[in-house]
Design a protein around this motif. Structure first.
Motif, PDB file in Angstrom:
ATOM      1  N   GLU A 125       0.826  -1.209   0.000  1.00  0.00           N
ATOM      2  CA  GLU A 125       0.000   0.000   0.000  1.00  0.00           C
ATOM      3  C   GLU A 125       0.860   1.260   0.000  1.00  0.00           C
ATOM      4  OE1 GLU A 125      -3.446   2.364  -0.014  1.00  0.00           O
ATOM      5  OE2 GLU A 125      -3.114   0.256  -0.481  1.00  0.00           O
ATOM      6  N   THR A 126       1.916   1.261   0.808  1.00  0.00           N
ATOM      7  CA  THR A 126       2.783   2.441   0.879  1.00  0.00           C
ATOM      8  C   THR A 126       3.511   2.668  -0.441  1.00  0.00           C
ATOM      9  OG1 THR A 126       3.096   2.191   3.263  1.00  0.00           O
ATOM     10  CG2 THR A 126       4.746   3.473   2.082  1.00  0.00           C
ATOM     11  N   VAL A 127       4.056   1.606  -1.020  1.00  0.00           N
ATOM     12  CA  VAL A 127       4.752   1.730  -2.305  1.00  0.00           C
ATOM     13  C   VAL A 127       3.785   2.231  -3.383  1.00  0.00           C
ATOM     14  CG1 VAL A 127       5.917   0.463  -4.164  1.00  0.00           C
ATOM     15  CG2 VAL A 127       6.514   0.020  -1.773  1.00  0.00           C
ATOM     16  N   TYR A 128       2.586   1.705  -3.382  1.00  0.00           N
ATOM     17  CA  TYR A 128       1.579   2.129  -4.358  1.00  0.00           C
ATOM     18  C   TYR A 128       1.275   3.622  -4.209  1.00  0.00           C
ATOM     19  CZ  TYR A 128      -3.207   2.951  -6.016  1.00  0.00           C
ATOM     20  OH  TYR A 128      -4.326   3.489  -6.601  1.00  0.00           O
ATOM     21  N   LEU A 129       1.048   4.085  -2.984  1.00  0.00           N
ATOM     22  CA  LEU A 129       0.697   5.490  -2.767  1.00  0.00           C
ATOM     23  C   LEU A 129       1.851   6.415  -3.132  1.00  0.00           C
ATOM     24  CD1 LEU A 129      -1.244   5.209   0.613  1.00  0.00           C
ATOM     25  CD2 LEU A 129      -2.201   5.647  -1.657  1.00  0.00           C
ATOM     26  N   TYR A 130       3.067   6.049  -2.746  1.00  0.00           N
ATOM     27  CA  TYR A 130       4.232   6.876  -3.083  1.00  0.00           C
ATOM     28  C   TYR A 130       4.442   6.933  -4.600  1.00  0.00           C
ATOM     29  CZ  TYR A 130       5.897   6.930   1.821  1.00  0.00           C
ATOM     30  OH  TYR A 130       6.034   7.118   3.170  1.00  0.00           O
ATOM     31  N   THR A 131       4.340   5.771  -5.238  1.00  0.00           N
ATOM     32  CA  THR A 131       4.564   5.711  -6.684  1.00  0.00           C
ATOM     33  C   THR A 131       3.507   6.506  -7.428  1.00  0.00           C
ATOM     34  OG1 THR A 131       5.563   3.509  -6.448  1.00  0.00           O
ATOM     35  CG2 THR A 131       4.869   4.163  -8.659  1.00  0.00           C
ATOM     36  N   LEU A 132       2.265   6.357  -7.026  1.00  0.00           N
ATOM     37  CA  LEU A 132       1.174   7.093  -7.674  1.00  0.00           C
ATOM     38  C   LEU A 132       1.382   8.596  -7.543  1.00  0.00           C
ATOM     39  CD1 LEU A 132      -1.555   7.192  -9.104  1.00  0.00           C
ATOM     40  CD2 LEU A 132      -2.656   6.960  -6.858  1.00  0.00           C
ATOM     41  N   ALA A 176       3.093  -1.618  -7.491  1.00  0.00           N
ATOM     42  CA  ALA A 176       2.210  -0.492  -7.794  1.00  0.00           C
ATOM     43  C   ALA A 176       1.715  -0.438  -9.226  1.00  0.00           C
ATOM     44  CB  ALA A 176       2.936   0.821  -7.464  1.00  0.00           C
ATOM     45  N   LEU A 177       2.470  -0.985 -10.175  1.00  0.00           N
ATOM     46  CA  LEU A 177       2.165  -0.771 -11.586  1.00  0.00           C
ATOM     47  C   LEU A 177       0.771  -1.241 -11.977  1.00  0.00           C
ATOM     48  CD1 LEU A 177       3.028   0.096 -14.431  1.00  0.00           C
ATOM     49  CD2 LEU A 177       4.050  -2.173 -14.725  1.00  0.00           C
ATOM     50  N   ARG A 178       0.415  -2.449 -11.586  1.00  0.00           N
ATOM     51  CA  ARG A 178      -0.875  -2.998 -12.012  1.00  0.00           C
ATOM     52  C   ARG A 178      -2.039  -2.133 -11.527  1.00  0.00           C
ATOM     53  NH1 ARG A 178      -2.207  -7.886 -13.987  1.00  0.00           N
ATOM     54  NH2 ARG A 178      -0.131  -8.685 -13.499  1.00  0.00           N
ATOM     55  N   ASN A 179      -2.006  -1.720 -10.267  1.00  0.00           N
ATOM     56  CA  ASN A 179      -3.077  -0.872  -9.753  1.00  0.00           C
ATOM     57  C   ASN A 179      -3.148   0.459 -10.489  1.00  0.00           C
ATOM     58  OD1 ASN A 179      -4.095  -2.635  -7.911  1.00  0.00           O
ATOM     59  ND2 ASN A 179      -3.201  -1.670  -6.100  1.00  0.00           N
ATOM     60  N   ARG A 235      13.905  -7.648  -1.084  1.00  0.00           N
ATOM     61  CA  ARG A 235      12.928  -8.516  -0.419  1.00  0.00           C
ATOM     62  C   ARG A 235      11.515  -8.210  -0.906  1.00  0.00           C
ATOM     63  NH1 ARG A 235      14.829  -8.408   4.576  1.00  0.00           N
ATOM     64  NH2 ARG A 235      15.788 -10.448   4.405  1.00  0.00           N
ATOM     65  N   GLY A 236      11.220  -6.928  -1.148  1.00  0.00           N
ATOM     66  CA  GLY A 236       9.885  -6.563  -1.615  1.00  0.00           C
ATOM     67  C   GLY A 236       9.551  -7.177  -2.957  1.00  0.00           C
ATOM     68  N   THR A 237      10.514  -7.162  -3.876  1.00  0.00           N
ATOM     69  CA  THR A 237      10.279  -7.746  -5.199  1.00  0.00           C
ATOM     70  C   THR A 237      10.131  -9.253  -5.105  1.00  0.00           C
ATOM     71  OG1 THR A 237      11.466  -5.952  -6.298  1.00  0.00           O
ATOM     72  CG2 THR A 237      11.241  -8.005  -7.520  1.00  0.00           C
ATOM     73  N   VAL A 238      10.978  -9.888  -4.301  1.00  0.00           N
ATOM     74  CA  VAL A 238      10.899 -11.341  -4.136  1.00  0.00           C
ATOM     75  C   VAL A 238       9.557 -11.733  -3.524  1.00  0.00           C
ATOM     76  CG1 VAL A 238      11.829 -13.305  -2.853  1.00  0.00           C
ATOM     77  CG2 VAL A 238      13.384 -11.729  -4.029  1.00  0.00           C
TER      78      VAL A 238
END
Length: 277
Positions: free
Chosen positions: A47-54, A79-82, A128-131
């Motif tokens: 959720e945090t990565v998605y919000l920051y990226t957006l 984040a990309l898919r969302n 670790r996040g990507t894995v």
């Protein structure tokens, strides 16, 4: 109106992607945004990565970008898919779909990785996040369903690179440790993907500890070739990208620190502008 291609990363690593984009497609204008104030993304929640990226994608759109490349594996994974499915139809509505596009670095790599392996065993070195996201496993299966994929999270590698220790004797321990762990999962691995844009700076040490016959893949060249192909197939986007050969750099943290570190990743001196989100 200037309409550059946006390139986003949580920090400096995406500059290794930008460097390859500029070499392959020098005619386009580019604006790079590094969210250095909030890096690293690799340890943060989806959720945090998605919000920051957006938030960063929105800013690049506001700067006139018609196309944004997430030159960050964690952002591409989390984040990309969302953003593509939920946000673009609202942020960039068009008659035939969104009139702005956001691309990542995972799909271009997974479309070709199987072509490099003779044994059908590939290794993924990543944060670790990507894995944890399993994005590479899922995407590779779509294109190469018989390929066996083995992942290894390397949490110390990004700090080593960002602290300038990537070529130091101290880096050898951590590089050898994770290469040994990866190869322990399958000695038949003959292709190793560096699925983090920081890792190319550790390439010399990775080659030192990886099997001599292993192919080590960095993403920059693959992503650049994929973008060139994408622009050919999407003239409605390509024709709107401005072409003056201009580069600009934004950071959410200290410009002095960014400019100093960026030289290591980008390969030449740059001058950035501080961005407050």
């Amino acid at each position: 109106m200037n309409q550059p291609i946006g390139v986003f990363d949580s920090g400096y690593g995406g500059l290794t992607i930008l460097r390859e984009l500029v070499q392959t497609l020098p005619q386009y204008d580019y604006v790079y945004l590094g969210d250095n104030a909030r890096t690293p993304y690799g340890t943060r929640s989806f959720e945090t990565v998605y919000l920051y990226t957006l938030e960063c994608v929105r800013h690049l759109f506001d700067r006139g970008c018609r196309l944004v490349v997430l030159a960050c594996n964690t952002a591409s994974a989390k984040a990309l898919r969302n953003i593509q499915q939920l946000d673009l139809p609202i942020l960039a509505p068009g008659l035939d779909g969104p009139n702005r596009r956001v691309l990542g670095v995972i799909r271009p790599t997974t479309e070709v990785i199987g072509n490099y392996s003779k044994t059908g065993n590939v290794g993924i070195l990543a944060t670790r996040g990507t894995v944890t996201s399993e994005s590479y496993v899922v995407e590779i299966e779509k294109f190469f369903p018989t390929l066996s994929v083995f992942q290894e999270a390397c949490p110390m590698w990004v700090p080593l690179v960002e602290n300038g220790e990537y070529d130091s004797p101290g880096a050898d321990y951590f590089v050898k440790q994770h290469i040994d762990r990866l190869m322990g999962k399958s000695p038949a691995i003959d292709t190793i993907l560096l699925a983090c844009t920081h890792y190319p700076l550790l390439l010399n040490k990775i080659r030192q500890y990886a099997p001599a016959n292993a192919t080590i893949l960095s993403q920059g060249g693959i992503v650049a070739a994929s973008l060139a192909d994408y622009l050919k197939r999407h003239p409605e986007i390509e024709t709107q990208c401005s072409k003056h050969g201009q580069r600009s750099f934004l950071t959410t943290d200290s410009t002095e620190d960014f400019d100093r570190q960026a030289t290591i990743f980008y390969g030449e001196a740059i001058r950035s502008e501080q961005l407050t989100l």
